[in-house]
Design a protein around this motif. Structure first.
Motif: not given
Length: 225
Positions: A1-7, A88-91, A96-98
């Motif tokens: 999962m991409g950084y922005l998609r995770g956010i 536990l998410c692969p990010v 999570i912080y942002f």
């Protein structure tokens, strides 16, 4: 999962949860409006005294209301085991912080947009507001408060005295930000040009960038502990 998609995914989860329960938004809004009504009886509406204290009253209400929402953003996850699921998410931890900063920023800003016209009406403030300058102050001030608050909320969420610990930790750190917001909100409310508050806006932007960077780097160690 991409950084922005995770956010976006974590932010959407928090947004849907809040829209279903409305616990944070309703508590924050009720607190803001209660402060506005109470202080309205202490000063003569439209007087010079009101115009002098209005920015301080405004940001006191926004800051304390913001703590209600920021505190819940991580305590809710801890109480229901959601934080472990997020970890536990692969990010990356920064995702999570942002996402939490974005959620707290959105909820605070929404409450401010709803409460601000009520303040203007109750205190009979002049309608010659510089909307551009006021919007810049609200966005920069709320972003900085959310950036620091989200990190400290994660730090205090697992403690027994988290409701007391968060404001005790947050307000001393946020003092420069709150001073800058109060000093720049006054001229913005009276329609002064944005150039008059440029120094305070630069301070707010510097505060935002500094604490977003430092908090995103230290968030991993905070949640791992």
């Amino acid at each position: 999962m991409g950084y922005l998609r995770g956010i976006a995914a974590i932010y959407w989860k928090d947004l849907v949860l809040e829209l279903r329960t409305r616990q944070s938004l309703s508590a924050m809004l009720v607190f803001c409006l209660t402060v506005a009504v109470l202080f309205n009886f202490a000063f003569e509406p439209g007087s010079s005294a009101v115009q002098a204290v209005a920015p301080g009253v405004l940001w006191s209400a926004f800051a304390f209301a913001g703590i209600l929402g920021i505190s819940r953003s991580f305590s809710f996850e801890v109480d229901r085991g959601g934080l472990q699921g997020l970890l536990l998410c692969p990010v990356e931890r920064g995702v999570i912080y942002f996402a939490k900063v974005l959620g707290n920023f959105s909820f605070m800003l929404l409450v401010e947009i709803i409460a601000l016209p009520v303040f203007v009406i109750l205190y009979d403030l002049p309608l010659s507001v510089n909307l551009g300058a006021l919007a810049a102050v609200l966005v920069a001030g709320t972003l900085g408060f959310s950036a620091v608050g989200s990190l400290l909320s994660a730090m205090s969420a697992s403690t027994r005295a988290r409701e007391i610990l968060l404001p005790v930790l947050l307000f001393p750190v946020a003092v420069p930000l709150l001073i800058a917001t109060v000093k720049s909100t006054g001229p913005a409310l009276t329609g002064r040009p944005i150039g008059e508050i440029a120094v305070w806006l630069r301070l707010l932007i510097a505060f935002d960038l500094l604490f977003l960077a430092v908090s995103s780097l230290t968030f991993e160690y905070v949640v791992e502990d």
